[in-house]
Enzyme design. Structure first.
Site, short mmCIF file in Angstrom:
data_model
loop_
_atom_site.label_atom_id
_atom_site.label_comp_id
_atom_site.label_asym_id
_atom_site.label_seq_id
_atom_site.Cartn_x
_atom_site.Cartn_y
_atom_site.Cartn_z
N GLY A 250 63.05 17.96 -8.04
CA GLY A 250 62.40 16.74 -7.58
C GLY A 250 63.37 15.59 -7.41
O GLY A 250 62.98 14.42 -7.50
N LYS A 251 64.64 15.90 -7.14
CA LYS A 251 65.65 14.85 -6.97
C LYS A 251 65.72 14.33 -5.54
O LYS A 251 66.25 13.24 -5.29
CB LYS A 251 67.02 15.38 -7.39
CG LYS A 251 67.12 15.72 -8.87
CD LYS A 251 68.49 16.30 -9.22
CE LYS A 251 68.59 16.62 -10.72
NZ LYS A 251 69.91 17.19 -11.06
N VAL A 252 65.21 15.12 -4.59
CA VAL A 252 65.25 14.73 -3.19
C VAL A 252 63.94 15.14 -2.54
O VAL A 252 63.33 16.15 -2.89
CB VAL A 252 66.47 15.40 -2.48
CG1 VAL A 252 66.37 16.91 -2.52
CG2 VAL A 252 66.63 14.90 -1.06
#
Length: 364
Positions: free
Chosen positions: A295-297
């Site tokens: 869920g970083k990008v």
């Protein structure tokens, strides 16, 4: 995206002339292949971040400022193309040499370091720094800066760097040679990802031995960084290298989603310039696509570009391109709004907890 077709652009037979501009060169890169194409695409993605008014974080790993690259960062700040920064302590510490007029010179990498040690010359690859005239002199500056600052109360590294910028603006011989001074003047927060892993924290040691206590509020720092993303309509990162600065910026997504249950989804855009391999399991080489699983990008298939290159080569090219093609933006002045951003994140989280809505979920 499906790339399993023969419908791409024709590869040109490249022609350069005496009138070739940085815009032309980036277009050339974008029309070719390999990392030249990635570099061209990265420059254009940076321009897109600016055009779409994304909040842009610059992460700076390693030691870029000893080779003078703080000047590039300074210009990007002043044009409104960098809104907040996460850097190693080395980049902050060595940047101040230029503001103070302490000597940093070109040297060589094919040397006998036993001889350099005897001559009191410190080496970073082929850059020379004087032990007494530069390092010891800088140590005295940092010690003086924080002799009576931040004692006995919680603080963040953004506050730490803001003080450095403020005092260098007032007392340094060449304040125009410091991106920290520009960050202070333009309210750009500068976070040091690992303060204790640098000469900055080492210089606090002389005061700690005199029972002066420094309380770094690292948890508030993490929340402030997440709050910047939370309060941004679009969020982006330009990563110079990897390491802890890269992770610090990218973990804002998991902080919002995994921990706070906000269903944010991560960054809209990320450019990564790295020379690290992805197959060793280290974060420096981890692909941006892998970051999607955390869920970083936002999207694993668009909005990200990785350039496998030396940052000292690639960064000036993408910086020169946006400086040539983009109009300056009004400064977002995030530093003065950090408390407001934090309070908004806190208020929404507590409301969701009260309503039973702060649950871990995934954005699809």
């Amino acid at each position: 995206m499906d790339h399993h077709h023969f419908k791409g652009k024709d590869i040109p037979h490249i022609r350069l002339t005496s009138k070739t501009t940085i815009e032309d060169l980036v277009d050339v890169f974008s029309s070719t292949g390999y990392n030249a194409r990635q570099l061209g695409d990265a420059a254009k993605l940076y321009a897109r971040m600016i055009e779409e008014d994304a909040v842009i974080c610059l992460t700076v790993a390693g030691a870029m400022t000893p080779v003078g690259f703080g000047g590039i960062i300074k210009t990007l700040i002043e044009k409104g193309f960098v809104d907040w920064i996460i850097a190693t302590g080395a980049n902050v510490y060595h940047e101040d040499h230029f503001a103070r007029g302490f000597p940093v010179k070109q040297g060589h990498f094919e040397v006998d370091d036993m001889v350099l040690y005897e001559k009191e010359i410190v080496r970073i690859r082929d850059v020379y720094i004087k032990f007494i005239e530069t390092l010891a002199a800088e140590d005295k500056v940092v010690q003086q800066m924080f002799r009576d600052q931040l004692i006995g109360k919680p603080f963040t590294t953004a506050e730490f760097c803001n003080i450095m910028g403020k005092l260098s603006a007032k007392n340094a011989k060449y304040p125009e040679k410091s991106f920290l001074v520009s960050a202070y003047k333009y309210d750009v927060p500068v976070y040091v990802s690992t303060l204790k892993d640098s000469s900055l924290a080492m210089n606090l040691g002389v005061h700690r031995l005199q029972n002066k206590v420094y309380n770094l509020d690292f948890v508030r720092e993490i929340l402030e960084q997440a709050a910047i993303v939370y309060n941004s309509k679009k969020s982006a990162i330009v990563e110079l290298g990897g390491g802890v600065p890269k992770n610090t910026a990218q973990q804002t997504g998991p902080m919002l989603d995994q921990i706070l249950g906000n269903n944010d989804g991560g960054q809209d855009y990320i450019i990564q310039i790295t020379d690290a391999r992805p197959d060793t399991g280290g974060l420096s080489g981890a692909t941006l696509q892998e970051g999607k699983s955390w869920g970083k990008v936002q999207d694993a298939h668009s909005g990200t570009v990785t350039v496998y290159a030396d940052s000292t080569i690639a960064f000036p090219i993408i910086a020169a391109y946006v400086l040539a093609t983009q109009k300056p933006r009004k400064p977002k002045r995030i530093y003065k709004d950090l408390s407001k951003y934090y309070s908004k994140l806190q208020q929404d989280y507590l409301q969701n907890v009260h309503k039973g809505k702060a649950k871990i979920k995934r954005k699809h």
